[in-house]
Design an enzyme around this catalytic site. Structure first.
Site, PDB file in Angstrom:
ATOM      1  N   GLU A 144      -9.813   1.883   4.512  1.00 54.45           N
ATOM      2  CA  GLU A 144      -9.572   3.116   3.734  1.00 54.45           C
ATOM      3  C   GLU A 144     -10.904   3.665   3.182  1.00 54.45           C
ATOM      4  OE1 GLU A 144      -6.317   2.648   0.847  1.00 54.45           O
ATOM      5  OE2 GLU A 144      -7.646   3.574  -0.619  1.00 54.45           O
ATOM      6  N   LYS A 203      -4.271  -6.835   3.457  1.00 54.59           N
ATOM      7  CA  LYS A 203      -4.296  -5.717   2.507  1.00 54.59           C
ATOM      8  C   LYS A 203      -5.739  -5.392   2.094  1.00 54.59           C
ATOM      9  CE  LYS A 203      -3.439  -2.476  -0.244  1.00 54.59           C
ATOM     10  NZ  LYS A 203      -3.160  -2.328  -1.634  1.00 54.59           N
ATOM     11  N   HIS A 249      -7.289  -3.565   4.891  1.00 56.92           N
ATOM     12  CA  HIS A 249      -6.699  -2.216   4.871  1.00 56.92           C
ATOM     13  C   HIS A 249      -7.491  -1.331   3.908  1.00 56.92           C
ATOM     14  CE1 HIS A 249      -4.281   0.746   2.678  1.00 56.92           C
ATOM     15  NE2 HIS A 249      -3.623   0.963   3.804  1.00 56.92           N
ATOM     16  N   ASN A 250      -7.753  -1.849   2.720  1.00 56.46           N
ATOM     17  CA  ASN A 250      -8.479  -1.045   1.734  1.00 56.46           C
ATOM     18  C   ASN A 250      -9.919  -0.803   2.170  1.00 56.46           C
ATOM     19  OD1 ASN A 250      -6.099  -1.349   0.356  1.00 56.46           O
ATOM     20  ND2 ASN A 250      -7.060  -1.682  -1.620  1.00 56.46           N
ATOM     21  N   SER A 300       0.837  -1.209   0.000  1.00 61.47           N
ATOM     22  CA  SER A 300       0.000   0.000   0.000  1.00 61.47           C
ATOM     23  C   SER A 300       0.864   1.248   0.000  1.00 61.47           C
ATOM     24  CB  SER A 300      -0.910   0.037   1.227  1.00 61.47           C
ATOM     25  OG  SER A 300      -1.609   1.271   1.243  1.00 61.47           O
TER      26      SER A 300
HETATM   27  P1  NDP Z   1      -0.594  -0.600 -14.318  1.00 63.04           P
HETATM   28  O1  NDP Z   1      -1.814  -0.653 -15.164  1.00 63.04           O
HETATM   29  O2  NDP Z   1       0.224   0.633 -14.317  1.00 63.04           O
HETATM   30  O3  NDP Z   1       0.374  -1.815 -14.718  1.00 63.04           O
HETATM   31  C1  NDP Z   1      -0.145  -3.080 -14.966  1.00 63.04           C
HETATM   32  C2  NDP Z   1       0.984  -3.983 -15.363  1.00 63.04           C
HETATM   33  O4  NDP Z   1       0.460  -5.286 -15.632  1.00 63.04           O
HETATM   34  C3  NDP Z   1       1.706  -3.531 -16.639  1.00 63.04           C
HETATM   35  O5  NDP Z   1       3.055  -3.816 -16.515  1.00 63.04           O
HETATM   36  C4  NDP Z   1       1.050  -4.422 -17.683  1.00 63.04           C
HETATM   37  O6  NDP Z   1       1.829  -4.563 -18.824  1.00 63.04           O
HETATM   38  C5  NDP Z   1       0.941  -5.700 -16.906  1.00 63.04           C
HETATM   39  N1  NDP Z   1       0.014  -6.654 -17.499  1.00 63.04           N
HETATM   40  C6  NDP Z   1      -1.294  -6.473 -17.770  1.00 63.04           C
HETATM   41  N2  NDP Z   1      -1.811  -7.592 -18.315  1.00 63.04           N
HETATM   42  C7  NDP Z   1      -0.806  -8.486 -18.386  1.00 63.04           C
HETATM   43  C8  NDP Z   1      -0.720  -9.831 -18.837  1.00 63.04           C
HETATM   44  N3  NDP Z   1      -1.766 -10.483 -19.336  1.00 63.04           N
HETATM   45  N4  NDP Z   1       0.477 -10.461 -18.766  1.00 63.04           N
HETATM   46  C9  NDP Z   1       1.542  -9.819 -18.247  1.00 63.04           C
HETATM   47  N5  NDP Z   1       1.527  -8.553 -17.799  1.00 63.04           N
HETATM   48  C10 NDP Z   1       0.358  -7.898 -17.863  1.00 63.04           C
HETATM   49  O7  NDP Z   1      -1.080  -1.004 -12.860  1.00 63.04           O
HETATM   50  P2  NDP Z   1      -0.441  -0.709 -11.437  1.00 63.04           P
HETATM   51  O8  NDP Z   1       1.038  -0.742 -11.546  1.00 63.04           O
HETATM   52  O9  NDP Z   1      -1.104   0.459 -10.838  1.00 63.04           O
HETATM   53  O10 NDP Z   1      -0.953  -1.979 -10.617  1.00 63.04           O
HETATM   54  C11 NDP Z   1      -0.272  -3.223 -10.617  1.00 63.04           C
HETATM   55  C12 NDP Z   1      -0.787  -4.026  -9.449  1.00 63.04           C
HETATM   56  O11 NDP Z   1      -0.530  -3.298  -8.245  1.00 63.04           O
HETATM   57  C13 NDP Z   1      -2.272  -4.281  -9.479  1.00 63.04           C
HETATM   58  O12 NDP Z   1      -2.527  -5.565  -8.979  1.00 63.04           O
HETATM   59  C14 NDP Z   1      -2.827  -3.240  -8.519  1.00 63.04           C
HETATM   60  O13 NDP Z   1      -4.044  -3.623  -7.954  1.00 63.04           O
HETATM   61  C15 NDP Z   1      -1.723  -3.198  -7.493  1.00 63.04           C
HETATM   62  N6  NDP Z   1      -1.648  -1.971  -6.694  1.00 63.04           N
HETATM   63  C16 NDP Z   1      -1.777  -0.753  -7.287  1.00 63.04           C
HETATM   64  C17 NDP Z   1      -1.684   0.412  -6.519  1.00 63.04           C
HETATM   65  C18 NDP Z   1      -1.792   1.766  -7.156  1.00 63.04           C
HETATM   66  O14 NDP Z   1      -1.887   2.753  -6.395  1.00 63.04           O
HETATM   67  N7  NDP Z   1      -1.751   1.884  -8.480  1.00 63.04           N
HETATM   68  C19 NDP Z   1      -1.478   0.336  -5.054  1.00 63.04           C
HETATM   69  C20 NDP Z   1      -1.292  -1.000  -4.560  1.00 63.04           C
HETATM   70  C21 NDP Z   1      -1.394  -2.099  -5.354  1.00 63.04           C
HETATM   71  P3  NDP Z   1       1.398  -3.804 -20.205  1.00 63.04           P
HETATM   72  O15 NDP Z   1       1.103  -2.376 -19.845  1.00 63.04           O
HETATM   73  O16 NDP Z   1       2.572  -3.985 -21.058  1.00 63.04           O
HETATM   74  O17 NDP Z   1       0.149  -4.483 -20.658  1.00 63.04           O
END
Ligand code: NDP
Length: 489
Positions: A191, A184, A187-188, A129
């Protein structure tokens, strides 16, 4: 080239930040993304920051990691997580560790851990988080998984975690299986509750004081110097003071009121129902997001009832008038917020305790409070108090029975009732404030009226009941003359 200590698969918002955080904290990091664009983007932006290893394929990625391999998966939760696991697992060797840091459902984590365990691979479900900035500079980390896997991965996770004011890393091995993702998820949920409670306080203050954004921001700034001190109160003050660039109006007034959700509030409530955990404040907060999104229905109801904005006059309040009344009103709203917040957290911790007992996870609730003290969205001064309460009494029946919180609720109770009553009387919706107060009232009631529900259930469904005066399970033969009572066991 030296092999990497840890690999990060997925270079979106969170993955890129985590990779940079690992590298800044002296871990040698390999990075990979299944589409080339994000990988190229990462290389262009951050290659000067550290000696990252860039992989050309999943095979290449795995080959560039030292054994046993530790791979953080940071991709869109759900099917993408399963796709990455399916892609990587045939390439791994017994003892390698996959670490899912996405917001996965605890049930999915348990399923994945069991499936990978059959291949002698470790799988950890780790809650993270703090959003993008947290991931980069120090998130709160909630790792779940086996002791063996944590022994290997823990030091690296602790190196990137936020540090609490006393210097402790906000990363504690919370338990096996889905424990990390359950913590987690809750936590959400908390939130959601925290944000809804703040929103109700804002609504009451705005209406009662007829205040603009700057005046409201000053109140929240002031509150952030007391027992309510927290990240969410702090950003609320900032947001309320912000002016729309285009119109110059208070920013919050130009935002569409349909609040979004990604589903972790819903999961919290669903999981709470499975564990019979009465998280009514989190539930109210989640349902309000649903209400806010029912745009057509709201419009129809608004028109049908010819509604006007509610009017709350606080020029007289609790026997006072003028400025004294207005100041007392602000103080009452603050106390109602604090009391309701205590209840929301108490419910969340109760849910974790029930889930932990159900799954035999032995989650240390004090440690959970400790790891939420920094880095995460619900970081707040009073988490220290929660930690202390569970340190004093690890088996505490419910947080509000701790003397500190019991005294706080007693101190706020009268103000809390005045505020909820004012909302009800004037038609300002206070679903989370009132859910919290009703929960408190129900919990402190020696004998609930639910005995009548038991009688009704026995009447229409022969569901049986227990008596207060003697042991056993009973049923009344309601259809028979004289309605005789049978002892069933
Ligand atoms: P993004 O959308 O920025 O990134 C998603 C990632 O997943 C990208 O690297 C994307 O690659 C990849 N991806 C999507 N589909 C596939 C697939 N089929 N195979 C392989 N890779 C894939 O999301 P976030 O970074 O924000 O979130 C990532 C995780 O973190 C999620 O589970 C989210 O719930 C969690 N999270 C997010 C928070 C936030 O504040 N954003 C906080 C805490 C947890 P590409 O773009 O190349 O498709």
């Amino acid at each position: 080239m030296a092999l990497a200590d840890i690999g990060v698969y997925g270079l979106g918002v969170m993955g890129a930040s985590l990779a940079r955080n690992f590298a800044r904290n002296k871990n040698h990091v390999a990075v990979y993304n299944y589409t080339a664009d994000l990988q190229e983007n990462f290389k262009n932006l951050y290659s000067t920051e550290a000696d990252f290893i860039y992989a050309k394929s999943a095979e290449d990625f795995v080959a560039k990691l030292s054994r046993p391999r530790c791979i953080v998966i940071m991709v869109t939760a759900g099917d993408a997580t399963d796709a990455v696991i399916a892609e990587l697992s045939p390439l791994l060797e017994p003892g390698d560790i996959l670490i899912d840091c996405g917001n996965s459902h605890p049930g999915a984590t348990a399923r994945r851990e069991a499936a990978l365990g059959e291949k002698n691979l470790f799988f950890m479900g780790v809650g993270v988080s703090g959003g993008q900035q947290g991931a980069l500079w120090g998130p709160s980390i909630m790792p779940g998984g086996s002791d063996e896997a944590y022994a290997r991965v823990g030091p690296m996770l602790e190196s990137i975690a936020a540090k609490a004011p006393d210097g402790t890393p906000c990363c504690v091995h919370v338990g096996p299986g889905g424990a990390g993702h359950l913590v987690k998820t809750v936590h959400n949920g908390i939130e959601y509750a925290d944000m809804q409670l703040i929103t109700e306080a804002y609504d009451l203050l705005k209406t009662g004081l007829d205040a603009d954004g700057d005046q409201l921001a000053r109140i929240f700034e002031e509150w952030n110097r007391g027992e309510l001190e927290s990240y969410l109160i702090e950003i609320t003050a900032t947001v309320l003071a912000h002016k729309d660039c285009e119109t110059g109006a208070d920013f919050v007034n130009v935002i569409d009121d349909a609040a979004g959700q990604k589903g972790t509030g819903k999961w919290t409530v669903q999981l709470a129902l499975d564990s019979a955990a009465p998280v009514s404040v989190i539930g109210a907060a989640t349902f309000v997001r649903g209400i806010s999104g029912e745009v057509a229905q709201r419009q129809a109801v608004w028109e049908a009832f010819d509604s006007n904005q509610p009017c709350l006059d606080v020029d007289t309040w609790n026997g006072l008038t003028g400025d004294e009344a207005r100041a007392a009103f602000v103080s009452d709203v603050r106390q109602a917020l604090y009391a309701s917040k205590i209840i929301a957290y108490a419910q969340g911790f109760d849910q974790i305790a029930l889930s932990s007992a159900e799954n035999e996870w032995s989650v240390d609730l004090g440690a959970v409070a400790g790891l939420w003290r920094a880095g995460c969205i619900i970081r707040a001064r009073f988490l220290d108090r929660i930690m202390e309460a569970y340190e004093r009494a690890p088996g505490l029946a419910l947080l509000i029975t701790d003397s500190y919180f019991a005294d706080a609720l007693r101190g706020c109770e009268a103000a809390w009732r005045r505020v909820v009553a004012a909302g009800v009387v004037t038609g300002i919706a206070v679903p989370a404030f009132s859910a919290a107060l009703s929960y408190f009232d129900a919990m402190r009631t020696h004998r609930l009226p639910t005995a009548l529900i038991q009688a009704q259930r026995d009447f229409f469904g022969a569901h049986s009941y227990r008596r207060v005066d003697k042991p056993g399970v009973y049923h009344v033969r309601w259809e028979q003359q004289g309605r005789p009572e049978d002892r069933l066991s």
